[in-house]
Design a protein around this motif. Structure first.
Motif, mmCIF file in Angstrom:
data_model
loop_
_atom_site.group_PDB
_atom_site.id
_atom_site.type_symbol
_atom_site.label_atom_id
_atom_site.label_comp_id
_atom_site.label_asym_id
_atom_site.label_seq_id
_atom_site.Cartn_x
_atom_site.Cartn_y
_atom_site.Cartn_z
ATOM 1 N N THR A 263 0.862 -1.178 0.000
ATOM 2 C CA THR A 263 0.000 0.000 0.000
ATOM 3 C C THR A 263 0.896 1.226 0.000
ATOM 4 O OG1 THR A 263 -1.684 -1.188 1.252
ATOM 5 C CG2 THR A 263 -1.851 1.205 1.215
ATOM 6 N N LEU A 264 0.634 2.151 -0.933
ATOM 7 C CA LEU A 264 1.423 3.383 -1.034
ATOM 8 C C LEU A 264 0.588 4.561 -0.542
ATOM 9 C CD1 LEU A 264 3.023 2.860 -4.560
ATOM 10 C CD2 LEU A 264 4.064 2.448 -2.333
ATOM 11 N N PRO A 265 1.207 5.527 0.136
ATOM 12 C CA PRO A 265 0.462 6.691 0.627
ATOM 13 C C PRO A 265 0.164 7.683 -0.486
ATOM 14 C CG PRO A 265 2.769 6.925 1.172
ATOM 15 C CD PRO A 265 2.608 5.560 0.558
ATOM 16 N N ALA A 266 -0.725 8.619 -0.225
ATOM 17 C CA ALA A 266 -1.068 9.662 -1.191
ATOM 18 C C ALA A 266 0.152 10.538 -1.448
ATOM 19 C CB ALA A 266 -2.226 10.498 -0.668
ATOM 20 N N GLY A 267 0.345 10.926 -2.716
ATOM 21 C CA GLY A 267 1.457 11.793 -3.082
ATOM 22 C C GLY A 267 2.765 11.074 -3.349
ATOM 23 N N HIS A 268 2.757 9.737 -3.317
ATOM 24 C CA HIS A 268 3.976 8.951 -3.547
ATOM 25 C C HIS A 268 4.278 8.910 -5.043
ATOM 26 C CE1 HIS A 268 6.932 6.164 -1.929
ATOM 27 N NE2 HIS A 268 6.809 5.494 -3.054
ATOM 28 N N ARG A 269 5.555 9.085 -5.405
ATOM 29 C CA ARG A 269 5.954 9.059 -6.812
ATOM 30 C C ARG A 269 6.140 7.623 -7.283
ATOM 31 N NH1 ARG A 269 11.518 11.398 -8.271
ATOM 32 N NH2 ARG A 269 11.994 9.487 -9.327
ATOM 33 N N VAL A 270 5.546 7.301 -8.441
ATOM 34 C CA VAL A 270 5.665 5.965 -9.023
ATOM 35 C C VAL A 270 6.067 6.097 -10.481
ATOM 36 C CG1 VAL A 270 3.936 4.964 -7.475
ATOM 37 C CG2 VAL A 270 3.226 5.835 -9.684
ATOM 38 N N THR A 271 6.632 5.023 -11.023
ATOM 39 C CA THR A 271 6.954 4.956 -12.447
ATOM 40 C C THR A 271 5.942 4.042 -13.112
ATOM 41 O OG1 THR A 271 9.295 5.263 -11.951
ATOM 42 C CG2 THR A 271 8.747 4.390 -14.121
ATOM 43 N N VAL A 272 5.240 4.577 -14.084
ATOM 44 C CA VAL A 272 4.240 3.801 -14.820
ATOM 45 C C VAL A 272 4.946 3.140 -15.996
ATOM 46 C CG1 VAL A 272 2.083 3.884 -16.110
ATOM 47 C CG2 VAL A 272 2.413 5.388 -14.136
ATOM 48 N N ILE A 273 4.893 1.814 -16.021
ATOM 49 C CA ILE A 273 5.576 1.049 -17.061
ATOM 50 C C ILE A 273 4.655 0.793 -18.243
ATOM 51 C CG2 ILE A 273 6.761 -1.126 -17.549
ATOM 52 C CD1 ILE A 273 7.462 -1.175 -14.514
ATOM 53 N N ASP A 274 3.431 0.354 -17.953
ATOM 54 C CA ASP A 274 2.483 0.013 -19.013
ATOM 55 C C ASP A 274 1.081 0.089 -18.431
ATOM 56 O OD1 ASP A 274 1.516 -0.860 -21.471
ATOM 57 O OD2 ASP A 274 1.574 -2.973 -20.868
ATOM 58 N N CYS A 275 0.104 0.338 -19.279
ATOM 59 C CA CYS A 275 -1.294 0.361 -18.823
ATOM 60 C C CYS A 275 -2.133 -0.559 -19.702
ATOM 61 C CB CYS A 275 -1.861 1.776 -18.889
ATOM 62 S SG CYS A 275 -1.180 2.873 -17.642
ATOM 63 N N GLN A 276 -3.063 -1.266 -19.063
ATOM 64 C CA GLN A 276 -4.025 -2.116 -19.761
ATOM 65 C C GLN A 276 -5.395 -1.779 -19.208
ATOM 66 O OE1 GLN A 276 -2.940 -6.184 -19.156
ATOM 67 N NE2 GLN A 276 -0.955 -5.986 -20.178
ATOM 68 N N GLY A 277 -6.174 -1.085 -19.981
ATOM 69 C CA GLY A 277 -7.495 -0.663 -19.516
ATOM 70 C C GLY A 277 -7.341 0.354 -18.400
ATOM 71 N N SER A 278 -7.961 0.075 -17.269
ATOM 72 C CA SER A 278 -7.880 1.010 -16.149
ATOM 73 C C SER A 278 -6.841 0.579 -15.107
ATOM 74 C CB SER A 278 -9.246 1.155 -15.487
ATOM 75 O OG SER A 278 -9.633 -0.066 -14.916
ATOM 76 N N TRP A 279 -5.942 -0.337 -15.496
ATOM 77 C CA TRP A 279 -4.895 -0.798 -14.583
ATOM 78 C C TRP A 279 -3.535 -0.549 -15.200
ATOM 79 C CZ3 TRP A 279 -5.661 -2.557 -9.685
ATOM 80 C CH2 TRP A 279 -6.998 -2.738 -9.313
ATOM 81 N N CYS A 280 -2.584 -0.099 -14.373
ATOM 82 C CA CYS A 280 -1.240 0.210 -14.862
ATOM 83 C C CYS A 280 -0.202 -0.582 -14.088
ATOM 84 C CB CYS A 280 -0.941 1.698 -14.696
ATOM 85 S SG CYS A 280 -1.967 2.756 -15.729
ATOM 86 N N ALA A 281 0.811 -1.057 -14.817
ATOM 87 C CA ALA A 281 1.954 -1.705 -14.189
ATOM 88 C C ALA A 281 2.856 -0.590 -13.675
ATOM 89 C CB ALA A 281 2.694 -2.577 -15.189
ATOM 90 N N ILE A 282 3.190 -0.640 -12.386
ATOM 91 C CA ILE A 282 3.983 0.429 -11.789
ATOM 92 C C ILE A 282 5.197 -0.131 -11.076
ATOM 93 C CG2 ILE A 282 1.997 1.949 -11.479
ATOM 94 C CD1 ILE A 282 2.206 1.229 -8.443
ATOM 95 N N ARG A 283 6.152 0.776 -10.803
ATOM 96 C CA ARG A 283 7.317 0.457 -10.002
ATOM 97 C C ARG A 283 7.513 1.619 -9.048
ATOM 98 N NH1 ARG A 283 11.328 0.219 -13.778
ATOM 99 N NH2 ARG A 283 11.797 2.387 -13.402
ATOM 100 N N ALA A 284 7.622 1.311 -7.768
ATOM 101 C CA ALA A 284 7.815 2.362 -6.757
ATOM 102 C C ALA A 284 8.425 1.755 -5.513
ATOM 103 C CB ALA A 284 6.483 3.017 -6.409
ATOM 104 N N ALA A 285 9.432 2.417 -4.960
ATOM 105 C CA ALA A 285 10.061 2.018 -3.699
ATOM 106 C C ALA A 285 10.498 0.551 -3.717
ATOM 107 C CB ALA A 285 9.110 2.295 -2.533
ATOM 108 N N GLY A 286 11.027 0.085 -4.853
ATOM 109 C CA GLY A 286 11.485 -1.286 -4.955
ATOM 110 C C GLY A 286 10.370 -2.303 -5.123
ATOM 111 N N ILE A 287 9.147 -1.845 -5.341
ATOM 112 C CA ILE A 287 7.989 -2.722 -5.492
ATOM 113 C C ILE A 287 7.505 -2.633 -6.934
ATOM 114 C CG2 ILE A 287 5.621 -3.146 -4.737
ATOM 115 C CD1 ILE A 287 6.390 -1.614 -2.155
ATOM 116 N N ARG A 288 7.209 -3.776 -7.500
ATOM 117 C CA ARG A 288 6.592 -3.826 -8.830
ATOM 118 C C ARG A 288 5.232 -4.469 -8.690
ATOM 119 N NH1 ARG A 288 10.527 -4.806 -13.765
ATOM 120 N NH2 ARG A 288 12.143 -3.332 -13.191
ATOM 121 N N GLY A 289 4.252 -3.888 -9.351
ATOM 122 C CA GLY A 289 2.915 -4.446 -9.277
ATOM 123 C C GLY A 289 1.957 -3.655 -10.148
ATOM 124 N N TRP A 290 0.686 -3.865 -9.921
ATOM 125 C CA TRP A 290 -0.366 -3.221 -10.700
ATOM 126 C C TRP A 290 -1.189 -2.322 -9.790
ATOM 127 C CZ3 TRP A 290 -1.149 -3.920 -15.970
ATOM 128 C CH2 TRP A 290 -0.338 -4.882 -16.570
#
Length: 132
Positions: A49-76
């Motif tokens: 769970t990431l807090p509000a205002g946290h910076r993430v890197t968006v890798i790819d999006c499929q529909g309304s879901w995006c693959a992200i990377r933040a704070a050493g975590i990869r997920g959707w």
């Protein structure tokens, strides 16, 4: 965890690791508390769970879901909770109010002024009249 969830989690991490980081990767910020999931949907397991205002890197999006990377975590994450512009809430500083009592001056009784008396020999009422 059961075997199917573990398999889905491993496949999600392998799938995310296979995504090349390209020039299309973009920076975004979370607009609220964001659940990072193992796959693109609410049915997948929550990884973090990431807090509000946290910076993430968006890798790819499929529909309304995006693959992200933040704070050493990869997920959707849901795209509804991501924004490309960081909107900071204004900091409200409440003023420190000091209330001082009015200046107190004790009441002095009124004293009448003494009448002006001219110096002797300088009285000029009229010729022949003395000054009081």
């Amino acid at each position: 965890m059961n075997f199917r969830m573990l398999t889905a989690l491993v496949l999600a991490f392998v799938g995310l690791a296979a995504f090349p980081i390209s020039a299309s990767a973009a920076t975004a910020y979370t607009t609220g508390t964001l659940n990072v999931r193992s796959g693109p949907g609410p049915g997948y397991a929550r990884i973090a769970t990431l807090p509000a205002g946290h910076r993430v890197t968006v890798i790819d999006c499929q529909g309304s879901w995006c693959a992200i990377r933040a704070a050493g975590i990869r997920g959707w994450a849901s795209a509804n909770y991501l924004d490309r512009v960081y909107v900071s809430r204004p900091i409200v500083v409440r003023p420190h109010i000091i209330v001082r009592p009015p200046h107190y001056r004790p009441h002095r009784p009124h004293r009448p002024h003494k009448p002006h008396r001219p110096r002797p020999g300088k009285c000029k009422i009229a010729p022949g009249f003395a000054c009081k």
